[in-house]
Write an enzyme that holds these catalytic residues in place. Structure first.
Site, PDB file in Angstrom:
ATOM      1  N   ASP A  66       0.789  -1.339  -0.012  1.00  0.00           N
ATOM      2  CA  ASP A  66       0.010  -0.073   0.086  1.00  0.00           C
ATOM      3  C   ASP A  66       0.876   1.259   0.124  1.00  0.00           C
ATOM      4  O   ASP A  66       2.092   1.120  -0.574  1.00  0.00           O
ATOM      5  CB  ASP A  66      -0.923  -0.045   1.267  1.00  0.00           C
ATOM      6  CG  ASP A  66      -2.347   0.512   0.941  1.00  0.00           C
ATOM      7  OD1 ASP A  66      -2.465   1.663   0.613  1.00  0.00           O
ATOM      8  OD2 ASP A  66      -3.330  -0.233   0.803  1.00  0.00           O
ATOM      9  N   HIS A  71      -3.907   5.730   3.449  1.00  0.00           N
ATOM     10  CA  HIS A  71      -4.645   4.757   2.889  1.00  0.00           C
ATOM     11  C   HIS A  71      -3.881   3.544   3.562  1.00  0.00           C
ATOM     12  O   HIS A  71      -4.680   2.635   4.042  1.00  0.00           O
ATOM     13  CB  HIS A  71      -4.536   4.748   1.235  1.00  0.00           C
ATOM     14  CG  HIS A  71      -5.209   3.514   0.829  1.00  0.00           C
ATOM     15  ND1 HIS A  71      -4.878   2.531   0.468  1.00  0.00           N
ATOM     16  CD2 HIS A  71      -6.700   3.644   0.214  1.00  0.00           C
ATOM     17  CE1 HIS A  71      -6.097   1.738   0.033  1.00  0.00           C
ATOM     18  NE2 HIS A  71      -6.942   2.421  -0.190  1.00  0.00           N
ATOM     19  N   ASN A 114     -13.415   0.081  -7.649  1.00  0.00           N
ATOM     20  CA  ASN A 114     -14.658   0.885  -7.441  1.00  0.00           C
ATOM     21  C   ASN A 114     -15.240   1.398  -8.666  1.00  0.00           C
ATOM     22  O   ASN A 114     -15.925   2.406  -8.466  1.00  0.00           O
ATOM     23  CB  ASN A 114     -14.043   1.862  -6.390  1.00  0.00           C
ATOM     24  CG  ASN A 114     -13.476   1.432  -4.926  1.00  0.00           C
ATOM     25  OD1 ASN A 114     -13.913   0.206  -4.741  1.00  0.00           O
ATOM     26  ND2 ASN A 114     -12.661   2.397  -4.661  1.00  0.00           N
ATOM     27  N   SER A 171     -11.242  -0.958  -1.256  1.00  0.00           N
ATOM     28  CA  SER A 171      -9.900  -0.957  -0.425  1.00  0.00           C
ATOM     29  C   SER A 171     -10.105  -1.301   1.059  1.00  0.00           C
ATOM     30  O   SER A 171      -9.092  -1.548   1.529  1.00  0.00           O
ATOM     31  CB  SER A 171      -9.369   0.466  -0.611  1.00  0.00           C
ATOM     32  OG  SER A 171      -8.812   0.566  -1.832  1.00  0.00           O
TER      33      SER A 171
END
Length: 480
Positions: A182, A224, A328, A409
């Site tokens: 990430d 994130h 998404n 996510s």
């Protein structure tokens, strides 16, 4: 991750007769069977570009031959992965691709640029180059943080997957290590620092070469990775939130550069690091840039697909099991027709969302607190393995705070946490056995309209359908 906006300068879609095929309507899933739109990577002289080269065989001899061809063609070798036959190279010469293929001959299986623009971070220090390197882009400012306070009561997601009940059996083992591929992790967050393993953390965003500097793997561009890490393994310490597997270890594998992009060489490095360092689980809450979908019927895009696939497969052979976000885009992954990022073009089902659509990866869709598929979640009959909470998910953010975020996510790390609990309870299971158990134990969920009734309609029976796959993941069954 696809959070950065693409520029049109270095990537050209060659549209034959315009862009045919409209985007899917909310209630239909048309299929486009033609070839994807060719994309031309322009690599002019004097501008530094990155390439992946797949050797015809994964052995040191073939890799060395390709390395020699790179140097003779005016490039430098940034990183080689002989285990999978992948070489990452830089060059500022327009003829570099043609020269490598000519000089490498039968040792070059496939080759392609990994980006639509120049290598903003430059060639890593310690590699002698015939060109000057650009100044790196400075990190973005950290986001604002909330005042820390206990938030477990707000974690509806733990109950939705029976993690609260699973914790009565096990909260995970310190022997289990989860790689958070990430944006980096905040090492000082009170809910994470006890479970974070700096010795296994790395920065892969330095042109795809493992960077073991002390702070290279820290969170820089945004929170994130810190949010994802908290979902997986926030410690139960009475301070804030609790992770799905609050006693396992996590490692920060930073695969996002300071321009907020995840290129193929970064992802390859992440999976290879996990393979070489004894990881048990990885989580990938991103898609590989610069494309939303990489088309295997286009040779230069296929080279990057091959490199990422080989890295995932190698890690799996080394005992690592993988979870990944479905994406998404409200897209039916079994009926692709068009893509708009970074250029508008026709695509087909040979175009893949990386790494989520690769074999051996648990692809995760997102549901809300009512059990509906989240309006933004990708879907597809046979494309989704399991579903997990991905709307209003409370977790850790940099600076010691907490916030509720949404996305596939957030769904994927719930599954990574369940896999970590499963590995803790059943340490001898192979990745294939774990994925099979994950699907078998998921709670069946009959078709119903998605949140807000958006996107293609649900297709298939409760046992396996386009919205939920084989069901909502179940942490309790995973540890029994």
């Amino acid at each position: 991750m696809g959070l950065a906006l693409a520029t049109a300068g270095m990537l050209t879609a060659v549209l034959a007769g315009g862009v045919a095929g409209a985007a899917p309507s909310p209630r239909s899933t048309p299929v486009f069977d033609g070839p994807s739109t060719p994309v031309t990577f322009e690599t002019p002289d004097g501008e530094l570009f990155s390439y992946v080269i797949n050797t015809t065989r994964a052995n040191p001899g073939h890799v060395q031959q390709v390395e020699r061809a790179v140097v003779k063609s005016g490039g430098v070798v940034v990183q080689s992965w002989p285990e999978i036959g992948v070489v990452v190279a830089h060059s500022d010469r327009a003829a570099f691709r043609a020269d490598v293929k000519r000089r490498g001959g039968r040792f070059v299986g496939s080759m392609g640029p990994t980006r639509y623009g120049t290598v903003y971070e430059g060639t890593p220090e310690g590699i002698e180059t015939p060109w000057s390197t650009p100044e790196p882009v400075p990190p973005a400012a950290q986001p604002g943080v909330s005042k820390p306070d206990p938030r477990e009561s707000e974690q509806w997601a733990l109950k939705a997957i029976n993690a609260d009940q699973a914790h009565r059996i096990t909260e995970g083992s310190r022997d289990v290590l989860v790689g958070v591929l990430d944006t980096g992790i905040d090492p000082g967050h009170p809910d994470l620092k006890s479970n974070l393993d700096p010795s296994k953390s790395v920065n892969c965003a330095d042109a795809g070469r493992p960077d073991r500097s002390a702070t290279g793997w820290h969170s820089t561009v945004n929170g994130h990775g810190t949010h994802v890490a908290g979902i997986i393994a926030a410690e139960r310490n009475g301070r804030g939130v609790v992770g799905v597997a609050p006693k396992v270890r996590v490692a920060s594998v930073k695969v996002t550069g300071d321009e907020n992009m995840i290129y193929p060489e970064y992802a390859v490095c992440g999976f290879m690091w996990a393979a070489r360092n004894g990881f048990d689980v990885t989580n990938s809450s991103y898609y590989v840039d610069p494309f939303t979908f990489w088309c295997t019927d286009q040779p230069e895009q296929a080279a990057s697909v091959s490199a990422v696939r080989k890295a995932v497969e190698y890690a799996t052979r080394k005992g690592v099991v993988h979870a990944a976000a479905a994406g998404n885009g409200t897209t039916d992954l079994t009926a692709k027709t068009t893509d708009t990022y970074p250029v508008q073009r026709k695509i087909n089902n040979d175009c893949l969302h990386l790494p989520g659509e690769l074999d051996g990866v648990a692809t995760v869709s997102a549901v809300n607190s009512k059990g509906q598929l989240a309006s933004f979640s990708n879907r597809g009959l046979g494309a989704i393995d399991v579903a997990a909470p991905g709307r209003d998910v409370m977790s850790t953010i940099p600076g010691g705070g907490y916030d509720a975020w949404a996305g596939t996510s957030m769904a994927s790390p719930h599954v990574a946490g369940v896999l970590a609990l499963m590995k803790s309870a059943h340490p001898h299971r192979t990745p294939a056995q774990m994925l099979e158990a994950l699907r078998d134990q998921a709670e069946d969920h009959s078709c119903e309209p998605a949140e807000g009734d958006k996107g293609p309609a649900c297709q298939g029976p409760a046992e396996n359908n386009s919205h939920y796959g084989e069901g909502v993941v179940d942490a309790l069954d995973a540890v029994r």
